[in-house]
Design a protein around this motif. Structure first.
Motif, PDB file in Angstrom:
ATOM      1  N   HIS A   4      -2.829  -6.480 -15.741  1.00 42.79           N
ATOM      2  CA  HIS A   4      -1.454  -6.669 -15.593  1.00 42.79           C
ATOM      3  C   HIS A   4      -1.018  -8.127 -15.298  1.00 42.79           C
ATOM      4  CE1 HIS A   4      -1.450  -2.496 -15.796  1.00 42.79           C
ATOM      5  NE2 HIS A   4      -2.175  -2.326 -14.739  1.00 42.79           N
ATOM      6  N   PRO A   5       0.264  -8.319 -15.623  1.00 46.02           N
ATOM      7  CA  PRO A   5       0.643  -9.776 -15.414  1.00 46.02           C
ATOM      8  C   PRO A   5       0.896  -9.806 -13.652  1.00 46.02           C
ATOM      9  CG  PRO A   5       2.326  -8.353 -16.535  1.00 46.02           C
ATOM     10  CD  PRO A   5       1.211  -7.924 -16.423  1.00 46.02           C
ATOM     11  N   TYR A 396      -5.824  -9.015   5.018  1.00 46.21           N
ATOM     12  CA  TYR A 396      -4.416  -9.114   4.185  1.00 46.21           C
ATOM     13  C   TYR A 396      -4.238 -10.134   3.068  1.00 46.21           C
ATOM     14  CZ  TYR A 396      -2.402  -5.692   7.525  1.00 46.21           C
ATOM     15  OH  TYR A 396      -1.983  -4.556   7.964  1.00 46.21           O
ATOM     16  N   GLU A 397      -5.083 -11.041   3.374  1.00 47.82           N
ATOM     17  CA  GLU A 397      -5.125 -12.167   2.067  1.00 47.82           C
ATOM     18  C   GLU A 397      -5.485 -11.379   0.755  1.00 47.82           C
ATOM     19  OE1 GLU A 397      -7.794 -15.060   2.953  1.00 47.82           O
ATOM     20  OE2 GLU A 397      -7.724 -15.796   1.039  1.00 47.82           O
ATOM     21  N   ARG A 398      -6.631 -10.707   1.018  1.00 45.19           N
ATOM     22  CA  ARG A 398      -7.329 -10.005  -0.262  1.00 45.19           C
ATOM     23  C   ARG A 398      -6.416  -8.966  -0.735  1.00 45.19           C
ATOM     24  NH1 ARG A 398     -12.248  -7.886  -2.184  1.00 45.19           N
ATOM     25  NH2 ARG A 398     -11.341  -6.985  -3.952  1.00 45.19           N
ATOM     26  N   LEU A 399      -5.698  -8.215   0.323  1.00 46.79           N
ATOM     27  CA  LEU A 399      -5.034  -7.107  -0.259  1.00 46.79           C
ATOM     28  C   LEU A 399      -3.662  -7.532  -0.962  1.00 46.79           C
ATOM     29  CD1 LEU A 399      -5.645  -4.459   2.216  1.00 46.79           C
ATOM     30  CD2 LEU A 399      -6.613  -4.691   0.047  1.00 46.79           C
ATOM     31  N   LEU A 400      -3.072  -8.620  -0.323  1.00 50.78           N
ATOM     32  CA  LEU A 400      -1.880  -9.260  -0.898  1.00 50.78           C
ATOM     33  C   LEU A 400      -2.185  -9.830  -2.162  1.00 50.78           C
ATOM     34  CD1 LEU A 400       0.143 -11.028   2.065  1.00 50.78           C
ATOM     35  CD2 LEU A 400       1.025  -9.345   0.237  1.00 50.78           C
ATOM     36  N   GLY A 401      -3.201 -10.708  -2.216  1.00 48.88           N
ATOM     37  CA  GLY A 401      -3.709 -11.405  -3.511  1.00 48.88           C
ATOM     38  C   GLY A 401      -3.920  -9.976  -4.697  1.00 48.88           C
ATOM     39  N   GLY A 406      -1.950  -6.707  -9.394  1.00 54.46           N
ATOM     40  CA  GLY A 406      -1.929  -5.268  -9.945  1.00 54.46           C
ATOM     41  C   GLY A 406      -3.154  -4.571  -9.515  1.00 54.46           C
ATOM     42  N   ASP A 407      -4.349  -5.045  -8.803  1.00 54.08           N
ATOM     43  CA  ASP A 407      -5.463  -4.447  -8.606  1.00 54.08           C
ATOM     44  C   ASP A 407      -5.455  -3.589  -7.527  1.00 54.08           C
ATOM     45  OD1 ASP A 407      -8.129  -3.577  -8.471  1.00 54.08           O
ATOM     46  OD2 ASP A 407      -9.118  -5.525  -8.439  1.00 54.08           O
TER      47      ASP A 407
END
Ligand code: BG6
Length: 460
Positions: A4-5, A396-401, A406-407
């Motif tokens: 996804h873009p 939070y860094e991991r999840l925001l990224g 779109g992962d």
């Protein structure tokens, strides 16, 4: 990963709040440092700060909770903008649409009181902000099973499922992902990981702090909605699920949903609830509040693998220490060879999730000398002092990224959320008696009774 873009703007509702201050600004700087954030970041809130004050708040947040990197912070400041206004005022969202300019795929992060979700989502849709957008919803997702379903129905009128990211920051923690990795990357655990060898499982999430500064939020939430329905049941799902067929997000989330559905709904006789003594004096807390700040409970999993193995959870504020441990206790060896056999609880696998990160295996070895006496030892198989050992990738860094690309692997799918609510729903509607406890201890004494026949709580 998906193809996804990537999102082309990040809009954070609740930018002046506690979550943004403690977690989000440091995560944004970290994303900039790793060159994963190069799009406008628009903060939305009711309070009106000047540009300079917002940047000062971001600076103070990062200085207090991480290390300020002047170059990365300057870049972050240049990306940072805001829209101030009431969430129930359509004009706020008209201004947001203007502020978004040419952005076609914004990511909206809702860190506002859950009662405001419907209003914000509706205004986002009405103002033309949602086409191509993604949305991140902070936990707890709903207040119970029914409201989680209603919230989902509302979201689905506006967003497709693959654009909805139900965040639970525990899933972004390295140590939590390692529960699943360690289980399925090694062969030696699998023969033991079942009712034949596991005596009990205990999860302790103890926090020494109270509800400092979050009284109003906490008094609407309580310990079951705050950490058990989400963080701790997600941990149990990784611990107890069957092997997924691959790392494809849906393969993992299918197994999580399956195992959560086999957990029996909790009944009040398997639950001890507590409230620390000074809780009702906290700002924002009702003087007659009945909200629990502590819970200890016993879950049963009706599956071929886990039938008869109790899963105990204990979580609370204002306890003796801050520590999150997952303890898988193995059955004792039969005392037929050595007169002094290892006692119950001598063999275990412990995952320490915080404050340090470690996996330890408990065993018994011979005391040197003529006799055949034993002594406990621990084999340490991994350790570190930070949650993001090795990579320093905070949750939070991991999840925001991940959300921006779109992962959804590390986000809760709706059926997983609903299965978790179904477990705690009966005791939310009909809670156990609320017992008072002193700060600095381990909660009400009744919590010890729950595990008494399984050797007590590990590590107290
Ligand atoms: C949050 C809860 O989700 O998790 C807090 O709302 C809790 O009450 C926090 O303190 C614990 O997170 P961590 O990452 O510090 O273990």
């Amino acid at each position: 990963m998906t193809d996804h873009p990537a999102s082309d703007a990040l809009v954070f509702f609740g930018i002046t709040g506690d979550l943004a201050y403690k977690k989000i600004f440091p995560a944004l700087q970290a994303l900039v440092q790793r060159e994963r954030l190069n799009v406008p970041v628009i903060g939305v809130a009711r309070s009106q700060l000047s540009d300079a004050d917002l940047i000062e708040r971001a600076r103070a947040s990062i200085t207090e909770h991480d290390t300020l990197d002047p170059a990365a912070f300057q870049k972050l400041s240049s990306l940072l903008g805001h829209v101030w206004g009431d969430y129930s005022d359509a004009a706020t969202f008209t201004r947001l649409r203007e502020r978004l300019g040419n952005a076609k795929r914004p990511l909206f992060y809702l860190a506002v009181p859950p009662s405001l979700f419907p209003t914000v989502v509706q205004h986002l849709a009405d103002s033309g902000c949602t086409a191509g957008a993604r949305i991140v919803i902070e936990k707890p997702f709903g207040r119970d099973l029914q409201s989680a379903r209603s919230l989902n129905t509302l979201l689905r009128t506006v967003f497709p499922e693959d654009s909805i990211f139900r965040i639970d920051h525990y899933l972004g923690k390295e140590a939590v992902q390692n529960l699943m990795y360690f289980r399925f990357a090694n062969t030696f655990l699998e023969p033991l990981w079942n009712r034949h060898y596991v005596d009990s499982v205990q999860i302790t999430m103890a926090e020494s702090m109270g509800v400092a500064g979050r009284g109003a939020f906490y008094d609407e939430t309580g310990v079951i909605r705050d950490v058990i329905q989400n963080h701790l049941l997600q941990i149990i799902s990784y611990l107890a699920m069957e092997a997924p067929s691959s790392t494809w997000p849906e393969a993992i989330r299918d197994e999580q949903a399956k195992v959560l559905r086999t957990i029996r709904p909790l009944s009040p006789e398997h639950l001890v609830l507590g409230q620390f003594r000074s809780y009702r004096q906290e700002p924002g807390v009702a003087p007659d509040s009945r909200v629990p700040t502590f819970a200890a409970l016993q879950l049963a999993i009706d599956s071929w693998r886990w039938e008869g193995v109790p899963f105990f959870i204990r979580a609370g504020k204002c306890l003796a220490e801050s520590r999150t441990d997952v303890m898988v206790e193995l059955k004792p060896a039969p005392p037929v060879v050595f007169q002094q056999a290892a006692p119950r609880g001598a063999n275990y696998v412990r995952f320490r999730l915080s404050p340090d990160v470690a996996i330890n295996i408990g065993a018994y070895t011979k005391v040197p000398g003529e006799g055949m006496a034993g002594q406990p030892v621990e084999l340490s198989v991994a350790s570190g002092t930070r949650q993001g050992v090795g990579t320093r990738l905070g949750p939070y860094e991991r999840l925001l990224g991940d959300a921006m690309t779109g992962d959804a692997t590390l986000f809760a799918r709706q059926d997983v959320v609903e299965a978790a609510w179904a477990i705690v729903d009966p005791v939310i509607k009909d809670p156990a008696a609320l017992l008072e406890y002193d700060c600095g201890g381990w909660g009400p004494a009744d919590a010890d009774q729950l595990v008494a026949s399984f050797g007590g709580w590990a590590g107290r």
